[in-house]
Write a protein that holds these residues in place. Structure first.
Motif, PDB file in Angstrom:
ATOM      1  N   THR A  83       0.710  -0.917   0.361  1.00 44.62           N
ATOM      2  CA  THR A  83      -0.177  -0.100  -0.014  1.00 44.62           C
ATOM      3  C   THR A  83       0.900   1.098  -0.115  1.00 44.62           C
ATOM      4  O   THR A  83       1.711   1.494   0.594  1.00 44.62           O
ATOM      5  CB  THR A  83      -0.661  -0.062   1.433  1.00 44.62           C
ATOM      6  N   PRO A  84       0.761   2.088  -1.506  1.00 45.06           N
ATOM      7  CA  PRO A  84       1.857   3.486  -0.912  1.00 45.06           C
ATOM      8  C   PRO A  84       1.703   4.467   0.047  1.00 45.06           C
ATOM      9  O   PRO A  84       3.118   5.322   0.934  1.00 45.06           O
ATOM     10  CB  PRO A  84       1.245   4.104  -1.922  1.00 45.06           C
ATOM     11  N   ASP A  85       0.626   4.263   1.087  1.00 41.37           N
ATOM     12  CA  ASP A  85       0.431   4.972   2.434  1.00 41.37           C
ATOM     13  C   ASP A  85       0.131   4.154   3.243  1.00 41.37           C
ATOM     14  O   ASP A  85      -1.272   3.139   3.725  1.00 41.37           O
ATOM     15  CB  ASP A  85      -1.111   6.176   2.264  1.00 41.37           C
ATOM     16  N   PRO A  86       0.850   3.756   3.875  1.00 40.74           N
ATOM     17  CA  PRO A  86       0.915   3.008   4.550  1.00 40.74           C
ATOM     18  C   PRO A  86      -0.215   3.228   6.338  1.00 40.74           C
ATOM     19  O   PRO A  86      -1.157   2.203   6.854  1.00 40.74           O
ATOM     20  CB  PRO A  86       2.182   3.508   6.281  1.00 40.74           C
ATOM     21  N   PHE A  87      -1.129   4.533   6.158  1.00 34.86           N
ATOM     22  CA  PHE A  87      -1.799   4.414   7.198  1.00 34.86           C
ATOM     23  C   PHE A  87      -3.155   4.082   7.147  1.00 34.86           C
ATOM     24  O   PHE A  87      -4.579   4.046   7.485  1.00 34.86           O
ATOM     25  CB  PHE A  87      -1.627   6.230   7.753  1.00 34.86           C
ATOM     26  N   THR A  88      -3.009   4.014   5.859  1.00 36.77           N
ATOM     27  CA  THR A  88      -4.453   3.168   4.392  1.00 36.77           C
ATOM     28  C   THR A  88      -3.897   2.242   5.394  1.00 36.77           C
ATOM     29  O   THR A  88      -5.575   1.766   5.348  1.00 36.77           O
ATOM     30  CB  THR A  88      -4.317   3.548   3.257  1.00 36.77           C
ATOM     31  N   PHE A  89      -3.707   1.179   5.301  1.00 36.32           N
ATOM     32  CA  PHE A  89      -3.289  -0.487   5.416  1.00 36.32           C
ATOM     33  C   PHE A  89      -3.863  -0.021   6.775  1.00 36.32           C
ATOM     34  O   PHE A  89      -4.809  -1.263   7.071  1.00 36.32           O
ATOM     35  CB  PHE A  89      -2.355  -0.387   4.930  1.00 36.32           C
ATOM     36  N   LEU A  90      -3.177   0.414   7.788  1.00 37.39           N
ATOM     37  CA  LEU A  90      -3.353   0.545   9.157  1.00 37.39           C
ATOM     38  C   LEU A  90      -4.727   0.718   9.782  1.00 37.39           C
ATOM     39  O   LEU A  90      -5.611  -0.221  10.049  1.00 37.39           O
ATOM     40  CB  LEU A  90      -2.508   1.271  10.014  1.00 37.39           C
ATOM     41  N   ALA A  91      -5.390   1.898   8.757  1.00 40.78           N
ATOM     42  CA  ALA A  91      -6.966   2.352   9.092  1.00 40.78           C
ATOM     43  C   ALA A  91      -7.607   1.119   9.007  1.00 40.78           C
ATOM     44  O   ALA A  91      -8.508   1.211   9.254  1.00 40.78           O
ATOM     45  CB  ALA A  91      -7.044   3.884   8.868  1.00 40.78           C
ATOM     46  N   TRP A  92      -7.225   1.306   7.434  1.00 37.44           N
ATOM     47  CA  TRP A  92      -9.139   0.081   7.211  1.00 37.44           C
ATOM     48  C   TRP A  92      -8.790  -1.368   7.280  1.00 37.44           C
ATOM     49  O   TRP A  92      -9.254  -2.117   7.789  1.00 37.44           O
ATOM     50  CB  TRP A  92      -8.877  -0.252   5.497  1.00 37.44           C
ATOM     51  N   PHE A  93      -7.421  -1.663   7.804  1.00 36.15           N
ATOM     52  CA  PHE A  93      -7.002  -2.735   8.526  1.00 36.15           C
ATOM     53  C   PHE A  93      -7.743  -3.306   9.880  1.00 36.15           C
ATOM     54  O   PHE A  93      -9.163  -3.850   9.967  1.00 36.15           O
ATOM     55  CB  PHE A  93      -5.182  -2.948   9.063  1.00 36.15           C
ATOM     56  N   PHE A  94      -7.938  -1.646  10.949  1.00 35.80           N
ATOM     57  CA  PHE A  94      -8.125  -1.677  12.159  1.00 35.80           C
ATOM     58  C   PHE A  94      -9.820  -1.701  11.758  1.00 35.80           C
ATOM     59  O   PHE A  94     -10.553  -2.775  13.201  1.00 35.80           O
ATOM     60  CB  PHE A  94      -7.945  -0.426  13.279  1.00 35.80           C
ATOM     61  N   PHE A  95     -10.118  -1.185  11.094  1.00 33.86           N
ATOM     62  CA  PHE A  95     -12.053  -1.033  10.506  1.00 33.86           C
ATOM     63  C   PHE A  95     -12.304  -1.898  10.342  1.00 33.86           C
ATOM     64  O   PHE A  95     -13.859  -2.783  11.123  1.00 33.86           O
ATOM     65  CB  PHE A  95     -11.670   0.144   9.451  1.00 33.86           C
ATOM     66  N   ILE A  96     -11.844  -2.902   9.295  1.00 32.18           N
ATOM     67  CA  ILE A  96     -12.325  -4.293   9.074  1.00 32.18           C
ATOM     68  C   ILE A  96     -12.239  -5.164   9.666  1.00 32.18           C
ATOM     69  O   ILE A  96     -12.781  -5.834  10.316  1.00 32.18           O
ATOM     70  CB  ILE A  96     -12.879  -4.106   7.656  1.00 32.18           C
ATOM     71  N   THR A  97     -11.253  -5.392  10.114  1.00 29.78           N
ATOM     72  CA  THR A  97     -10.734  -6.703  11.373  1.00 29.78           C
ATOM     73  C   THR A  97     -11.189  -6.522  12.470  1.00 29.78           C
ATOM     74  O   THR A  97     -11.510  -7.858  12.669  1.00 29.78           O
ATOM     75  CB  THR A  97      -9.440  -6.627  11.079  1.00 29.78           C
ATOM     76  N   ALA A  98     -12.029  -5.488  12.929  1.00 30.64           N
ATOM     77  CA  ALA A  98     -12.945  -4.550  13.729  1.00 30.64           C
ATOM     78  C   ALA A  98     -14.290  -5.162  14.085  1.00 30.64           C
ATOM     79  O   ALA A  98     -14.983  -5.775  14.512  1.00 30.64           O
ATOM     80  CB  ALA A  98     -11.932  -3.655  14.700  1.00 30.64           C
ATOM     81  N   LEU A  99     -14.835  -6.341  12.999  1.00 28.76           N
ATOM     82  CA  LEU A  99     -15.955  -6.698  12.502  1.00 28.76           C
ATOM     83  C   LEU A  99     -16.464  -7.735  12.586  1.00 28.76           C
ATOM     84  O   LEU A  99     -17.762  -8.244  13.474  1.00 28.76           O
ATOM     85  CB  LEU A  99     -16.775  -6.337  11.156  1.00 28.76           C
ATOM     86  N   ASP A 100     -15.909  -8.393  13.216  1.00 25.48           N
ATOM     87  CA  ASP A 100     -16.448  -9.914  13.571  1.00 25.48           C
ATOM     88  C   ASP A 100     -16.782 -10.052  15.053  1.00 25.48           C
ATOM     89  O   ASP A 100     -17.321 -11.057  15.410  1.00 25.48           O
ATOM     90  CB  ASP A 100     -15.511 -10.985  13.391  1.00 25.48           C
ATOM     91  N   PHE A 101     -16.003 -10.491  15.656  1.00 26.56           N
ATOM     92  CA  PHE A 101     -15.547 -10.751  17.247  1.00 26.56           C
ATOM     93  C   PHE A 101     -17.293  -9.980  17.720  1.00 26.56           C
ATOM     94  O   PHE A 101     -17.859 -10.224  18.696  1.00 26.56           O
ATOM     95  CB  PHE A 101     -14.266 -10.763  17.543  1.00 26.56           C
TER      96      PHE A 101
END
Length: 302
Positions: free
Chosen positions: A188-206
């Protein structure tokens, strides 16, 4: 901030920053593990943590950082699947065995496999001293698990065996997600794009799983709901430091080195057990903790 991260990539200063992030992540992850194994059901605790992560990450992902494009969505979907499997196995392990037994097994299983994955899939090169250091670190961490296991009063041997089995699987998944996340954040060109969206979508399951378990009556809130939510908020803030720190570290440093140093979290976990939970350290555990630290030093010296 993104420009600063990119400027540090591949530099000596960047490697120093990566190692510092790994140490900070190690302390945070030890705290994170202790938070999951408390008086509340581990499934509900993880659900409460992820619920807070979702709400805190949502405005940053949607309004602050650039949105993912193209293949980046597929990468994030892969991260969602891997981290759900990891969280699932951790909850299953904590449900059946003590924190001081589970945590070292999880953290001791991953470093050698992560080093191998980084060499094969990310093209990183490591010398014999580094392989030896990681082997020493992993062996000492697993030795800690054995020492802790002997100190635990076993009530249900079958449950303990299953807990250890799930902990081993979780350790394998740690190696997988560490390598995968490093690849994803570098892609990902902008590392904070990956970080922010990683936390956002991976927090949906539990949180969804928590709701299902509460509705079915397979989980109950023991204690005040306010205490559970407070634990979740603290856990979410710690998770940002722990997982965010290690991902940024793998973006600007070598994955195997950063991951090995991060596994000194077992030392910090033992110190938390001694200082906060009143557990005895003893000579054997102190010696093993010293070997963990020596293994990490050898990785860096190599």
């Amino acid at each position: 901030m993104s420009e600063t991260v990119r400027a540090l990539e591949g530099t000596a200063a960047g490697q120093d920053v990566a190692l510092l992030l790994a140490l900070i992540s190690a302390v945070a992850h030890a705290c994170f593990g202790a938070l999951q194994k408390g008086r509340h059901d581990p499934w509900l605790t993880r659900g409460a943590i992820d619920l807070w992560i979702f709400f805190l990450a949502a405005p940053v992902a949607v309004f602050v950082v650039p949105w993912p494009v193209g293949f980046e969505w597929a990468v994030l979907a892969g991260a969602l699947g891997i981290h759900f499997a990891y969280k699932l196995t951790m909850a299953l392990a904590y449900e059946r065995a003590a924190y001081t037994v589970v945590y070292p097994v999880v953290r001791g299983t991953g470093p050698l496999i992560t080093l191998a994955f980084a060499a094969v899939f990310l093209g990183e090169h490591y010398g014999p001293l580094q392989w030896g250091g990681v082997a020493l670190l992993s062996g000492a961490i697993l030795g800690l698990a054995g020492a802790n296991l002997r100190a635990v009063q076993v009530v249900d041997a079958a449950a303990l065996k299953m807990g250890l089995a799930w902990a081993f699987v979780a350790g394998l998944l740690v190696a997988i997600y560490t390598t995968y996340d490093a690849w994803g954040i570098r892609l990902t060109p902008d590392p904070f794009t990956f970080l922010a969206w990683f936390f956002f979508i991976t927090a949906l399951d539990f949180p969804l799983l928590m709701g299902v378990r509460l509705l079915r009556g397979t989980a109950q809130v023991t204690g005040e709901v306010r205490a559970l939510l407070l634990r979740g908020l603290i856990g979410a803030l710690v998770a940002f430091v722990s997982f965010g720190g290690i991902m940024l570290g793998t973006r600007i440093g070598k994955v195997g080195e950063v991951a090995a140093l991060r596994e000194t979290s077992t030392v910090f976990a033992a110190l938390i057990g001694w200082a906060v939970l009143g557990e005895q350290v003893g000579r054997l555990r102190a010696a093993l903790m010293g070997l963990v630290a020596l293994g990490a030093v050898l990785v860096q010296a190599g």
